[in-house]
Design a protein around this motif. Structure first.
Motif, PDB file in Angstrom:
ATOM      1  N   SER A 326      45.377  46.788  51.961  1.00 13.07           N
ATOM      2  CA  SER A 326      46.259  45.820  51.278  1.00 13.07           C
ATOM      3  C   SER A 326      45.809  45.674  49.824  1.00 13.07           C
ATOM      4  O   SER A 326      44.726  46.124  49.456  1.00 13.07           O
ATOM      5  CB  SER A 326      46.218  44.456  51.979  1.00 13.07           C
ATOM      6  OG  SER A 326      44.904  43.905  51.891  1.00 13.07           O
ATOM      7  N   VAL A 327      46.682  45.003  49.051  1.00 13.67           N
ATOM      8  CA  VAL A 327      46.357  44.652  47.658  1.00 13.67           C
ATOM      9  C   VAL A 327      46.504  43.141  47.521  1.00 13.67           C
ATOM     10  O   VAL A 327      47.551  42.584  47.862  1.00 13.67           O
ATOM     11  CB  VAL A 327      47.283  45.374  46.661  1.00 13.67           C
ATOM     12  CG1 VAL A 327      46.987  44.911  45.233  1.00 13.67           C
ATOM     13  CG2 VAL A 327      47.148  46.872  46.789  1.00 13.67           C
ATOM     14  N   THR A 328      45.511  42.526  47.042  1.00 16.61           N
ATOM     15  CA  THR A 328      45.551  41.070  46.874  1.00 16.61           C
ATOM     16  C   THR A 328      45.702  40.746  45.378  1.00 16.61           C
ATOM     17  O   THR A 328      44.828  41.135  44.576  1.00 16.61           O
ATOM     18  CB  THR A 328      44.272  40.425  47.413  1.00 16.61           C
ATOM     19  OG1 THR A 328      44.126  40.765  48.804  1.00 16.61           O
ATOM     20  CG2 THR A 328      44.310  38.903  47.242  1.00 16.61           C
ATOM     21  N   PRO A 329      46.823  40.104  45.006  1.00 17.42           N
ATOM     22  CA  PRO A 329      47.035  39.785  43.580  1.00 17.42           C
ATOM     23  C   PRO A 329      46.215  38.563  43.183  1.00 17.42           C
ATOM     24  O   PRO A 329      45.739  37.814  44.054  1.00 17.42           O
ATOM     25  CB  PRO A 329      48.529  39.504  43.515  1.00 17.42           C
ATOM     26  CG  PRO A 329      48.837  38.932  44.855  1.00 17.42           C
ATOM     27  CD  PRO A 329      47.959  39.645  45.828  1.00 17.42           C
TER      28      PRO A 329
END
Length: 338
Positions: A326-329
């Motif tokens: 995942s990518v966490t902003p």
């Protein structure tokens, strides 16, 4: 009227003119020479009775017709045993045949004085180990066999080693042919050449000469060796061409190995011969094993079959490639360069 003495001199084979002697023609045949007072012609198969350890055997006529020296032969058979010396048993048995001179005069008497044959002893038994090399696999229960021994007789044995002091002994009764003696424990003896010595006796008390046999004795298994993976961890880059190193292996011994994984899969196995120390075993394809802890187990067996304890080693197998989960902003808000 012809005197009695004259008649005795004319008739061949009388007691006063009969002589029997024995000679050993070979290791398995006894030849007896019956001497007559004048040449005789033989028909049929006359024979001499022989007492061999209380059993009656017969030496059959084999040659000499037309002469004064007739040969009677007996082939020693399995189970024949007479440790005290055989004896001839008068009289001569014509066995349906005849002995006559050229004029047709039949032998006057079949009796004869038996010669001294106490020095002619017969035994046919042999002894042999069932295995040429005694190892850790059979040293606690090895076997040997006694062949051609007289049924009902008794046997005694001793086993020693060239490697040192100590003797293993035992005894028993001959009840079969061959007589197999099993379950003999020689683990107390030193490594070396084992010598088996067996004597057989009859119920009458005669004891034969010892028969011997030898076998190599080596029950010392390989030891002091170790194994280690050449790569740890095992990854996707090397799992199809992995390997391990064996150290302290006995040159000439054979090795066998198995590699399994805590993550499952079919174990990888193989074998070979130790030719160097250390020795590397490479090119192993471990790609079929699941990721987890790999366990290597290596066993050495020497040239006579003694197997050592397993040497083990472990390594991590991790071939799973990383993936983006995942990518966490950053937190919501206004961001500027002020």
């Amino acid at each position: 009227m012809i005197s009695r003495l004259a008649r005795l001199r004319r008739v061949p084979g009388l007691l006063a003119m009969l002589y029997v002697m024995s000679t050993a023609a070979s290791a398995a045949t006894l030849d007896f020479t019956l001497t007559t007072s004048k040449p005789v012609i033989v028909t049929g198969t006359p024979r001499l009775a022989i007492d061999v350890g209380g059993v009656t055997r017969h030496a059959d006529y084999t040659a000499g017709s037309g002469t004064t020296a007739l040969t009677f032969s007996y082939a020693v058979g399995a189970g024949d045993f007479d440790a005290n010396g055989i004896s001839l048993v008068p009289p001569l048995d014509l066995n349906g045949g005849s002995l006559t001179d050229a004029s047709g005069n039949a032998v006057g008497s079949l009796a004869f004085t038996a010669p001294d044959t106490s020095g002619i002893r017969i035994q046919t038994y042999t002894a042999a180990f069932d295995t040429a090399t005694v190892t850790s696999a059979n040293a606690a229960a090895l076997s040997f066999r006694i062949a051609k021994a007289p049924p009902g007789g008794s046997y005694s044995y001793s086993i020693t080693s060239s490697g040192g002091a100590g003797t293993v002994t035992g005894s028993g009764t001959i009840s079969a042919s061959p007589q197999v003696v099993s379950g003999v424990d020689v683990t107390s003896l030193a490594v070396g050449t084992l010598t088996l010595s067996v004597t057989v006796s009859t119920a009458a008390g005669g004891t034969g000469a010892a028969r011997q046999a030898t076998a190599a004795f080596d029950n010392v298994a390989p030891s002091g060796y170790s194994a280690a993976f050449l790569t740890s961890p095992v990854t996707s880059l090397n799992s199809s061409a992995a390997g391990f190193e064996l150290t302290g292996g006995e040159i000439g011994a054979s090795y066998s190995y198995a590699i399994g994984s805590s993550g499952g899969g079919v174990p990888v196995t193989g074998s070979g011969t130790v030719s160097a120390d250390p020795q590397q075993i490479t090119g192993l394809d471990l790609s079929g094993l699941g990721d987890g802890t790999l366990t290597l187990s290596v066993t050495l067996t020497d040239t006579v079959g003694n197997a050592g304890a397993a040497a083990t080693a472990t390594a991590l197998k991790d071939t799973a490639s990383p993936t983006i989960v995942s990518v966490t902003p950053p937190a919501a808000g206004t961001y500027d360069d002020l």
